[in-house]
Scaffold this active site. Structure first.
Site, PDB file in Angstrom:
ATOM      1  N   THR A  45       0.700  -1.192  -0.122  1.00  0.00           N
ATOM      2  CA  THR A  45      -0.122   0.011  -0.241  1.00  0.00           C
ATOM      3  C   THR A  45       0.795   1.337   0.022  1.00  0.00           C
ATOM      4  O   THR A  45       0.647   2.179  -0.678  1.00  0.00           O
ATOM      5  CB  THR A  45      -0.891  -0.008   1.275  1.00  0.00           C
ATOM      6  OG1 THR A  45      -1.694  -1.029   1.181  1.00  0.00           O
ATOM      7  CG2 THR A  45      -1.877   1.244   1.163  1.00  0.00           C
ATOM      8  N   TYR A 108     -12.776  -4.487  -2.567  1.00  0.00           N
ATOM      9  CA  TYR A 108     -14.140  -4.276  -3.283  1.00  0.00           C
ATOM     10  C   TYR A 108     -14.995  -5.500  -3.860  1.00  0.00           C
ATOM     11  O   TYR A 108     -16.363  -5.321  -3.666  1.00  0.00           O
ATOM     12  CB  TYR A 108     -13.684  -3.613  -4.898  1.00  0.00           C
ATOM     13  CG  TYR A 108     -14.742  -3.086  -5.627  1.00  0.00           C
ATOM     14  CD1 TYR A 108     -15.145  -1.888  -5.211  1.00  0.00           C
ATOM     15  CD2 TYR A 108     -15.277  -3.718  -6.649  1.00  0.00           C
ATOM     16  CE1 TYR A 108     -16.332  -1.373  -5.908  1.00  0.00           C
ATOM     17  CE2 TYR A 108     -16.211  -3.246  -7.366  1.00  0.00           C
ATOM     18  CZ  TYR A 108     -16.940  -1.991  -6.908  1.00  0.00           C
ATOM     19  OH  TYR A 108     -17.781  -1.468  -7.575  1.00  0.00           O
ATOM     20  N   TYR A 134      -2.572 -10.107   4.863  1.00  0.00           N
ATOM     21  CA  TYR A 134      -2.829  -8.963   5.206  1.00  0.00           C
ATOM     22  C   TYR A 134      -4.076  -8.486   5.331  1.00  0.00           C
ATOM     23  O   TYR A 134      -4.856  -8.430   4.403  1.00  0.00           O
ATOM     24  CB  TYR A 134      -1.939  -8.081   3.968  1.00  0.00           C
ATOM     25  CG  TYR A 134      -1.898  -6.456   4.449  1.00  0.00           C
ATOM     26  CD1 TYR A 134      -2.117  -5.933   5.596  1.00  0.00           C
ATOM     27  CD2 TYR A 134      -1.764  -5.589   3.411  1.00  0.00           C
ATOM     28  CE1 TYR A 134      -2.142  -4.487   5.767  1.00  0.00           C
ATOM     29  CE2 TYR A 134      -1.607  -4.383   3.254  1.00  0.00           C
ATOM     30  CZ  TYR A 134      -2.033  -3.767   4.823  1.00  0.00           C
ATOM     31  OH  TYR A 134      -1.682  -2.327   4.751  1.00  0.00           O
ATOM     32  N   ARG A 139      -9.404  -0.332   4.217  1.00  0.00           N
ATOM     33  CA  ARG A 139      -9.039   0.018   3.150  1.00  0.00           C
ATOM     34  C   ARG A 139      -9.697  -1.187   2.031  1.00  0.00           C
ATOM     35  O   ARG A 139     -10.138  -0.781   0.966  1.00  0.00           O
ATOM     36  CB  ARG A 139      -7.664  -0.228   2.645  1.00  0.00           C
ATOM     37  CG  ARG A 139      -6.653   1.070   3.199  1.00  0.00           C
ATOM     38  CD  ARG A 139      -5.380   0.937   2.772  1.00  0.00           C
ATOM     39  NE  ARG A 139      -4.468   2.093   3.150  1.00  0.00           N
ATOM     40  CZ  ARG A 139      -4.193   3.232   2.158  1.00  0.00           C
ATOM     41  NH1 ARG A 139      -4.837   3.076   1.013  1.00  0.00           N
ATOM     42  NH2 ARG A 139      -3.578   4.307   2.918  1.00  0.00           N
ATOM     43  N   LYS A 162      -0.409  -9.696   8.798  1.00  0.00           N
ATOM     44  CA  LYS A 162      -0.073  -8.398   9.090  1.00  0.00           C
ATOM     45  C   LYS A 162      -1.636  -7.878   9.610  1.00  0.00           C
ATOM     46  O   LYS A 162      -2.316  -7.797   8.526  1.00  0.00           O
ATOM     47  CB  LYS A 162       0.522  -7.664   7.786  1.00  0.00           C
ATOM     48  CG  LYS A 162       0.678  -6.199   8.294  1.00  0.00           C
ATOM     49  CD  LYS A 162       0.895  -5.195   6.923  1.00  0.00           C
ATOM     50  CE  LYS A 162       0.905  -4.017   7.217  1.00  0.00           C
ATOM     51  NZ  LYS A 162       1.415  -3.169   5.893  1.00  0.00           N
ATOM     52  N   ILE A 204       5.074  -4.273  10.274  1.00  0.00           N
ATOM     53  CA  ILE A 204       5.319  -3.727   8.779  1.00  0.00           C
ATOM     54  C   ILE A 204       5.056  -2.347   8.908  1.00  0.00           C
ATOM     55  O   ILE A 204       3.884  -2.093   8.951  1.00  0.00           O
ATOM     56  CB  ILE A 204       4.654  -4.733   8.147  1.00  0.00           C
ATOM     57  CG1 ILE A 204       5.160  -6.154   7.851  1.00  0.00           C
ATOM     58  CG2 ILE A 204       4.482  -3.972   6.580  1.00  0.00           C
ATOM     59  CD1 ILE A 204       4.547  -7.239   6.987  1.00  0.00           C
TER      60      ILE A 204
END
Length: 296
Positions: A45, A108, A134, A139, A162, A204
């Protein structure tokens, strides 16, 4: 790489004249290796992978592996909301020698729990190298629930997660279900110590782009038993970390790096420069942290 321990940097991608600035990227990689960064996470990202072409992503990943030369682990972001493309990119990353993959949940589409399991099973079966899940619901619009993580942790090359949900109860439940062999990494710079206290092994990190030694020191101090020092470092960074997320990442971190002369370059639309008001706050916090660090 079974798992890395410590502070991995979620590395920015420097752009210049709308192209990747490979000279600046090389300099950043070398600087991180010299300044105690424990792993480099490329094309995530913070690296603006969403606005990079397929060719750019692959070239940046290959370049990073070649520059690092196995001195520290290189973990490549190979996630997508298109499972077939995630498999293709993951295989490419493996072929050029990355040490592991960071695979974000498909965004999405809003897959069901079963769809998420099938997605990760397909990617994991296509490569042999380690995979870090992740989870960043803010997001992606989807959350990796603890029972889903538990099932995925049974896949041999899925070695950790993560976690950027900000939900400590969820982190605790994942650790309860998956055990200490499953690597938990903080995905939030302001929550490193709390996640370490629940059995985490590292972070991270976005702030590592400008404070690699300090973030490494924070994690290692905690893991080596000096929890008071780790807490002091965490709290000292808190206001600066808040400023680094005053606008969406990686806008503030790239701004901070450029202010510090680190040649992070430009952002790609739809990301753009910070507002003057927010940039002023960021400058103030960089100055305040610098003064604290001088007298610590």
């Amino acid at each position: 790489m079974t798992k890395f321990i410590g502070a991995g940097v979620a590395l920015i991608t420097p752009f210049k004249n709308e192209e990747v600035d490979y000279e600046a990227l090389r300099a950043l990689i070398e600087w991180h290796i010299q300044n105690s960064t424990d792993a480099i996470i490329v094309c995530g990202t913070t690296g603006e992978s969403a606005t990079m072409s397929d060719t750019e992503r692959k070239t940046v990943i290959k370049f990073t592996v070649e520059v690092v030369k196995s001195r520290i682990p290189v973990i490549a972001g190979s996630g997508s909301n298109n499972t077939a493309y995630a498999i293709e990119l993951s295989r490419y990353c493996e072929s050029v020698g990355v040490d592991g993959l960071l695979v974000v949940t498909p965004y999405y589409n809003k897959a069901t729990d079963l769809g998420l399991i099938k997605h990760y099973e397909a990617i994991a079966s296509s490569v042999k190298i380690p995979i870090i899940l992740y989870n960043v619901p803010s997001r992606t619009g989807v959350n990796l629930k603890p029972h889903v993580v538990k099932q995925l942790s049974g896949i041999k090359n899925i070695i950790g997660i993560k976690e950027a949900s900000g939900d400590f109860s969820q982190v605790a439940e994942i650790m309860r279900l998956c055990g200490s062999d499953f690597a938990m990494y903080s995905g939030n710079d302001d929550m490193i110590v709390p996640i370490l206290s629940l059995g985490g092994v590292g972070v991270i990190s976005v702030v590592s782009n400008i404070l690699p030694k300090e973030t490494h020191e924070l994690v290692m101090s905690y893991l080596q038993g000096d929890t008071n020092k780790a807490l002091r470092l965490q709290l000292a960074m808190k206001s600066l970390i808040d400023a680094l997320f005053i606008e969406v990442n990686p806008i503030p971190i790239k701004t901070a790096m450029n202010l510090l002369g680190m040649k992070a370059g430009t952002l790609r639309l739809p990301l753009c420069e910070m507002t003057e008001e927010h940039a002023k706050i960021l400058k103030e916090e960089l100055t305040a942290y610098g003064k604290w660090h001088e007298v610590k």
